[in-house]
Design an enzyme around this catalytic site. Sequence first.
Site, PDB file in Angstrom:
ATOM      1  N   ARG A 111      19.228   7.180  95.563  1.00 29.58           N
ATOM      2  CA  ARG A 111      19.509   8.014  94.085  1.00 29.58           C
ATOM      3  C   ARG A 111      19.599   9.346  94.223  1.00 29.58           C
ATOM      4  O   ARG A 111      18.545  10.111  94.519  1.00 29.58           O
ATOM      5  CB  ARG A 111      18.265   7.671  93.296  1.00 29.58           C
ATOM      6  N   ASP A 115       5.704  10.756  87.572  1.00 24.57           N
ATOM      7  CA  ASP A 115       6.738  11.490  88.267  1.00 24.57           C
ATOM      8  C   ASP A 115       7.623  12.390  87.280  1.00 24.57           C
ATOM      9  O   ASP A 115       7.093  12.645  86.300  1.00 24.57           O
ATOM     10  CB  ASP A 115       8.112  10.520  89.195  1.00 24.57           C
TER      11      ASP A 115
HETATM   12  C1  ACO Z   1      10.262   6.968  86.139  1.00 25.75           C
HETATM   13  C2  ACO Z   1      10.861   6.750  87.471  1.00 25.75           C
HETATM   14  O1  ACO Z   1      11.782   7.160  87.864  1.00 25.75           O
HETATM   15  S1  ACO Z   1      10.184   5.672  88.433  1.00 25.75           S
HETATM   16  C3  ACO Z   1      10.983   5.824  90.239  1.00 25.75           C
HETATM   17  C4  ACO Z   1      10.371   6.846  90.765  1.00 25.75           C
HETATM   18  N1  ACO Z   1       8.804   7.004  90.933  1.00 25.75           N
HETATM   19  C5  ACO Z   1       8.515   6.543  92.231  1.00 25.75           C
HETATM   20  O2  ACO Z   1       9.263   6.105  92.928  1.00 25.75           O
HETATM   21  C6  ACO Z   1       7.078   6.327  92.523  1.00 25.75           C
HETATM   22  C7  ACO Z   1       6.871   5.608  93.717  1.00 25.75           C
HETATM   23  N2  ACO Z   1       5.456   5.737  94.126  1.00 25.75           N
HETATM   24  C8  ACO Z   1       4.836   6.470  94.827  1.00 25.75           C
HETATM   25  O3  ACO Z   1       5.263   7.537  95.107  1.00 25.75           O
HETATM   26  C9  ACO Z   1       3.297   6.003  95.036  1.00 25.75           C
HETATM   27  O4  ACO Z   1       3.179   4.818  94.959  1.00 25.75           O
HETATM   28  C10 ACO Z   1       2.388   6.728  94.007  1.00 25.75           C
HETATM   29  C11 ACO Z   1       2.433   8.222  94.287  1.00 25.75           C
HETATM   30  C12 ACO Z   1       2.533   6.361  92.710  1.00 25.75           C
HETATM   31  C13 ACO Z   1       0.734   6.310  94.371  1.00 25.75           C
HETATM   32  O5  ACO Z   1       0.672   6.758  95.711  1.00 25.75           O
HETATM   33  P1  ACO Z   1      -0.689   6.513  96.611  1.00 25.75           P
HETATM   34  O6  ACO Z   1      -1.841   6.495  95.644  1.00 25.75           O
HETATM   35  O7  ACO Z   1      -0.667   7.447  97.692  1.00 25.75           O
HETATM   36  O8  ACO Z   1      -0.489   5.141  97.210  1.00 25.75           O
HETATM   37  P2  ACO Z   1      -1.522   4.200  98.073  1.00 25.75           P
HETATM   38  O9  ACO Z   1      -2.695   5.263  98.500  1.00 25.75           O
HETATM   39  O10 ACO Z   1      -2.168   3.329  97.400  1.00 25.75           O
HETATM   40  O11 ACO Z   1      -0.645   3.989  99.281  1.00 25.75           O
HETATM   41  C14 ACO Z   1      -0.988   2.796 100.045  1.00 25.75           C
HETATM   42  C15 ACO Z   1      -0.090   2.411 101.039  1.00 25.75           C
HETATM   43  O12 ACO Z   1       1.513   2.137 100.238  1.00 25.75           O
HETATM   44  C16 ACO Z   1       2.546   2.868 100.466  1.00 25.75           C
HETATM   45  N3  ACO Z   1       3.200   3.218  99.352  1.00 25.75           N
HETATM   46  C17 ACO Z   1       2.723   3.333  98.043  1.00 25.75           C
HETATM   47  N4  ACO Z   1       3.691   3.727  97.343  1.00 25.75           N
HETATM   48  C18 ACO Z   1       4.875   3.417  98.224  1.00 25.75           C
HETATM   49  C19 ACO Z   1       6.189   3.287  97.660  1.00 25.75           C
HETATM   50  N5  ACO Z   1       6.728   3.543  96.409  1.00 25.75           N
HETATM   51  N6  ACO Z   1       7.243   3.091  98.662  1.00 25.75           N
HETATM   52  C20 ACO Z   1       6.704   2.863 100.121  1.00 25.75           C
HETATM   53  N7  ACO Z   1       5.406   2.758 100.328  1.00 25.75           N
HETATM   54  C21 ACO Z   1       4.511   3.181  99.356  1.00 25.75           C
HETATM   55  C22 ACO Z   1       1.843   4.178 101.240  1.00 25.75           C
HETATM   56  O13 ACO Z   1       2.756   4.884 101.919  1.00 25.75           O
HETATM   57  C23 ACO Z   1       0.493   3.721 101.611  1.00 25.75           C
HETATM   58  O14 ACO Z   1       0.891   3.237 103.077  1.00 25.75           O
HETATM   59  P3  ACO Z   1      -0.125   3.313 104.266  1.00 25.75           P
HETATM   60  O15 ACO Z   1      -1.097   1.972 103.961  1.00 25.75           O
HETATM   61  O16 ACO Z   1       0.833   2.806 105.456  1.00 25.75           O
HETATM   62  O17 ACO Z   1      -0.820   4.583 104.504  1.00 25.75           O
HETATM   63  O1  LIG Z   2      14.310   6.612  86.331  1.00 33.57           O
HETATM   64  C1  LIG Z   2      13.612   6.056  85.824  1.00 33.57           C
HETATM   65  C2  LIG Z   2      13.161   6.450  84.655  1.00 33.57           C
HETATM   66  O2  LIG Z   2      12.240   5.634  83.699  1.00 33.57           O
HETATM   67  O3  LIG Z   2      13.217   7.541  84.247  1.00 33.57           O
HETATM   68 MG    MG Z   3      14.639   8.688  85.454  1.00 32.79          MG
END
Ligand code: ACO
Ligand SMILES: O=CC(=O)O
Ligand code: MG
Length: 550
Positions: A165, A451
Amino acid sequence: MGYDVPEGVDIRGRYDPEFSKILTRDALQFVADLQREFRNHIKYAMECRREAKMRYNNGGFPGFDPATKYIREGEWVCAHVPAAVADRRVEITGPVERKMVINALNSGAKVFVADFEDALSPSWENLMKGHVNLRDAVSRTITFHDQARNKVYKLNDETTKLFVRPRGWHLPEAHIFIDGEPATGCLVDFGLYFFHNYANFRKAQGQGFGPFFYLPKMEHAREARIWNNAFGRAEKWAGIEKGSIRATVLIETLPAVFQMNEILYELRDHSVGLNCGRWDYIFSYVKTFQGHPDRLLPDRVQVGMAQHFMRSYSDLLIHTCHKRGVHAMGGMAAQIPIRDDPAANEAALELVRKDKLREVKAGHDGTWAAHPGLIPACMEVFTNNMTNAPNQIHSMKRHDASVLIEEDLLQSPRGVRTMEGLRLNTRVGIQYLAAWLTGAGSVPLYNLMEDAATAEISRVQNWQWLKYGVELDGDGLGVKVNLDLFGRVVEEEMARIEREVGKEKFKKGMYKEACKLFTRQCTAPILDDFLTLDAYNNIVMYHPIESSRL
Ligand SMILES: CC(=O)SCCNC(=O)CCNC(=O)[C@H](O)C(C)(C)COP(=O)(O)OP(=O)(O)OC[C@H]1O[C@@H](n2cnc3c(N)ncnc32)[C@H](O)[C@@H]1OP(=O)(O)O
Ligand SMILES: O=CC(=O)O
Ligand SMILES: [Mg+2]
């Protein structure tokens, strides 16, 4: 040492030998050619956004365009969905950070959306490392050594399909100048990724198709046309078949919900559907109606998918996509696993399951998960509620949704406003911005994923309540939001943040800078278009080191 650049290109970001393998002369030439071909189209599209905003600010409403009725009513379908991406039941999203890229590709989801957008703070370091990470992911050479835990990460034999994206059209890339102007952020993201990866990707992942993209924050089909032409240009340059590149468009602005057919039509050779970007959509509802005091939002937590305008948007999206033969993707539930509290964790999981059940029963073909821990639950709900087919494109036509009209899509959300709503917006908005300024674009806050999109809701909601001096009617005390009250709330919430994160972290972090930015935006006489556009000036770092403003 500097980058080897083609004529007219100036790199102002830090030099790094790893980055120079991404910023090659040929790759930069490819990006510059895209920029030169499309810059006037982009400027025009942004001008049209401003014009539409003026109309809405003067009391107008977005709606279906009579001039494109023939597209909405025409019998056409998009190009056939490639087998490689027919099944998209669960898609994990995440920033293009090295460990997360590996974890996401190994996560067991069907798709990984590698995010240069809502989940990424677009600093030079994050962006360039992101490209290095994606190149290594596509070539399957990516590894990561977590020194602290002495853990080595590498790819499993079987990995998820990769979508990328890029940023929205509005964001510049201030570290790359082309002909004296900052490059368009998304053309840099798309151009560099495509240039370095299209060949490997098509061999390893796309079964002859790809690369695959998600396209964010568009407001009109003319913006989709620019993407379609950029894809066509890239395909021609690479000598690959038209329709190789495929993209899913996020419908996450209010004006775009009236353009869904038109957007699919523009991208009909390159489309793999639409997605309900629900968080930006809520933000866009407030932004679009910034001049309409009769359309104020209740507390952020009350604006869920059960609101009539949100349900109508999802239903119409499903109907539209399935009529045109492509995926109708669901959105992101904000809950994430809660490690230290099993009961709260189960409650959060239950909310995610409920949300996914609503989506699959409505006819969505897949959904988003923010965290690997949510994938099994999401997968189970979709698998148990779909037939054996990889998607519901042909089985859930949702003809009933064809009766939805403009009023359904615009209906004011119901609910009440409270002091806790104002406080939570403030507390979350400031903490999110503080993280963003230090390089983290998605963070866990109060057991929810935050986010750029969710933070935008907090910001514009505060702005709206201040502008119209709303009564916090849910508290029954007759308190109205004004500058004095907001000033006190900011002060108290900053003290609470300091208590919660601890003095040391508070001092070292960028909470004060974030507070200043957030407060200015919430109290600005004219609403800023994007939180991150203003904040971006704070993370632009020219080389040699010297922070700069655009
Ligand atoms: C509105 C929108 O646009 S939605 C789309 C955009 N938003 C996103 O993509 C959010 C993605 N998610 C994240 O960034 C994270 O999950 C968070 C920030 C929400 C939470 O993060 P944390 O609290 O640090 O997660 P946590 O400590 O529970 O992570 C545990 C493990 O999962 C992994 N993990 C957590 N989220 C993700 C993810 N989305 N992708 C890959 N790995 C992940 C961590 O790297 C960690 O790995 P490890 O055990 O090997 O060290
Ligand atoms: O990118 C996703 C959203 O909900 O915003
Ligand atoms: Mg969005």
